[in-house]
Write a protein that holds these residues in place. Sequence first.
Motif, short mmCIF file in Angstrom:
data_model
loop_
_atom_site.label_atom_id
_atom_site.label_comp_id
_atom_site.label_asym_id
_atom_site.label_seq_id
_atom_site.Cartn_x
_atom_site.Cartn_y
_atom_site.Cartn_z
N TRP A 24 3.97 -1.27 4.86
CA TRP A 24 3.92 -1.16 3.40
C TRP A 24 3.64 -2.50 2.72
O TRP A 24 4.22 -2.84 1.69
N ASN A 25 2.75 -3.28 3.35
CA ASN A 25 2.37 -4.59 2.81
C ASN A 25 3.58 -5.48 2.53
O ASN A 25 3.66 -6.19 1.52
N GLU A 42 6.50 -4.74 1.65
CA GLU A 42 7.32 -4.38 0.48
C GLU A 42 8.80 -4.52 0.77
O GLU A 42 9.59 -4.92 -0.09
N PHE A 92 7.59 9.52 5.55
CA PHE A 92 7.43 8.11 5.93
C PHE A 92 6.51 8.09 7.14
O PHE A 92 6.91 8.44 8.25
#
Length: 865
Positions: A733-734, A736, A811
């Motif tokens: 998620w980069n 996050e 997810f």
Amino acid sequence: MTAGPGEGTITIYFGTQTGRAEAFAHELSEDSSKRGLSCRVVDLEEFSPETFASQPLALLLMSNTGDGEPTDNAVNFYRWLVDSKTPTDSLKGMAFAVFGLGDRHYVNFNRVGKVVDERLEALGAKRLYARGVGDESKDIVSDFSKWKCDELWKAVEKIVGPGATNGREVEVEAVEPLLRCVEICKPLSPTTGLQPVDALSKFYFQASAAKVSRVVELRQKAAIANGESTVHIEIDVSGNDSLKNYAAGGTLEILPQNCPGDVEELLPLLGLQAADLNHVVELPAGSAKAPFPMPCTLREALTLYCDLRRAPSRRMLLALKSRLEPNVRDSVDRLLSDELAMRILQDEGLGWTQCEFWAAMGVQRLDVGAFLLHCPRQRSRPYTIASSPCATPDQIHVVVSLLGRPVMQLDEAVKVLMTKGVLPSQCRVSRSGLSYGVCSKWMCSELKPSDTVLVRVRPSSFQLVQKDVPLVMIGAGAGVAPFRAFWAEIAVKKRRSAPVALFFGCRHPEQDWIYRSEMEEASSGKEAVLSHLFTAFSRQDGTGAFVPSVRCGRYVQDMLRVQSLHARQMLAQGGVCYLCGANAMGEAVLAILGEVLEGGPEEVQKLQREGRLIQELWGSAPAPLKVAELLAAETADVEPEKKRRRTSLEVNESGVLALIEQRRSIFPKDYTGLAVPDNQVQKMLEAARWAPTHGKTEPWRFVVFSGEGRNRLIDATLDWYASRDSSFWKVAWNNEFKVFADFKAHVERQRTEKWLKCSHLVSICMRRQQPEVGKRQFPEHEEVAAVACAVQNMHLAATSMRVGAYWSSWFEHFTGSAEGVKFHNLCHAEGDRWMGIFCIGQSDKKANIAHRGGQLKRFQSGGRS
């Protein structure tokens, strides 16, 4: 042969424990009278074979008690009916119909109704109408209403002939009250020989008065104001042989008392003051039947015998109607003639009280004698006995948890009743704070030593087996009560060598671990009664966050899974499994038990058939009626069924496009948290079958998570991400979430704000179809397309039922992992995939639909959405 007008008599029999079947019987009687048919209502306690066999037509309303046992008043009838010695032509010439009442959470759901229906036919009677099935765990009032429709009465009139009114309804005469209140002038002595007027009243005459000797709070941190209390109560039975003859794990019925505040609130309506509560309630000389033991004080009558927290019944409204002002009488007529309005009033989830209803109707005064005679009776409450006569022969112990929840606001219900002309305009019913169970509130906050309680012992199927076999006992919270009785009896008798395991669960070990010291003592030392004590704590801190530890699981069913080998070995040695607690916990445990036995539901059912799985489960507070939905269904412009059958389905471009445009993809955070009925969810799953599959087997499978199952899915997701190393979090998620703790905090917020607002989380799994010999493999992209079409169909079905629906990829790392696939019993090696989650919940939010319309316009104009 068909009888002429008025010739036939209908006899309506009831077998009841709580009064529900009796109320339904009188409702049938009212319907019969309105149709001009002759009928009478008979308590099955008055059963005699000769009288019963002579009836030309019998309607029977049969409740269960325990796990599929006949009610107390129907035992003799049931024994005669199933006795192999009863002649097979005993009921020749009788016509009958049966409505069974039960709770689907019990193994032998509606067993008594089913057996009675089958045995009546076997003894020569003719079934005139299909057996009805009522489910207390759902909407039994609706079940009964559907059964007693016009078709039933058409079948009845074929036997007894048309009513004297030729189909026109007639007024039912109200019974005049016979009770009166007088000032006390001499010591009270009970009138002997009085008989109860109805089934619920029997308890008042049969119960025993006993003294409370001890009341102890069991929680380490109790807060009654927040609905958090569990008390241990000891009742002295030394002077009563009927109470002393109890069994460990049996049932003690206790009559609750209304709180003084509820009694005082009612006094102005009855034209009374506090001093009047000492007046005496009595019957005229020569009366044979009474609603409760008399003479007694008005305080006793209102505190013990009247259910002030229950709305007026249909019978009460009919009886009091003639005494009301003309405008109120008209409103009551509209109420009685409107099925939805009566359901709103009688709904236990909404919980109208006597004072709320009469105030809303604008009634300022009721006759006290009429009120006492017709007010709904207070019902006794059953509690599992937490002691053994071997250890405490002069005492019965029970454990009671306070039942509290936020009050249900009545704004929507009041609005509908005003629209229907039942309530006056500008009517308001205000509520605040928490709502408590009458009995649990009294016992947890008001009961004290030396108080007198009315109680009765009843037998129970939840008994300690006498064979020396392994015992697996599973309970949560107050569900440990019978197991405390069991280990106390085992400790005294000292006859068992087989292992005894207790699985116990609660929220927090330092806050609500009841009987902790007793459990630890029973499971330690050379004389340990419990060979194994397995504990599970769902929440470890005040925030309610889930904090798993090595020592314990999150829920009692999780600990059962952890100790599956141990439990399986004990049951394989002929062991018995006991389960006690709330329905939600019981369902979750039974699902895990199928895994433990390595045979799924079939093995669990086998254990039940062998009598080696014994359950005592109870439901949560009833959910309130969905008033808006029912009103919409009532007023919808739906074609008659016959016309709908004659007309073929018309599909046109505008209709289909309109449905697609309205397709509801509503975020779960906007769901209300109310449950979507299981039958509606099933219809959504069935809609998926119409997706194109090229003639192949459907390439998907659904796994539905509801109740505690939702938490299991979320917890499995967290467990997978907890095992990821730091390199994973640098790219996922980069970046996050810097570490797992950040991700977990995010998921826990989502759990509360989003996922648990869904009543159902449906995993959609793609099951790769293995090709037949000589045929090509079904291409994966076609399987994916079929799944996508299935999801779209489910969305459209949800839209048609006004249900919120949302597709989530969940997810993605977990859904695409071998562990995620294995969690759903798929085969990763064969290409099976878990595609994501279909979220289902109740929602009235329309903003998402308008937002999606804006997205469509931007897309059509070349803009990015």
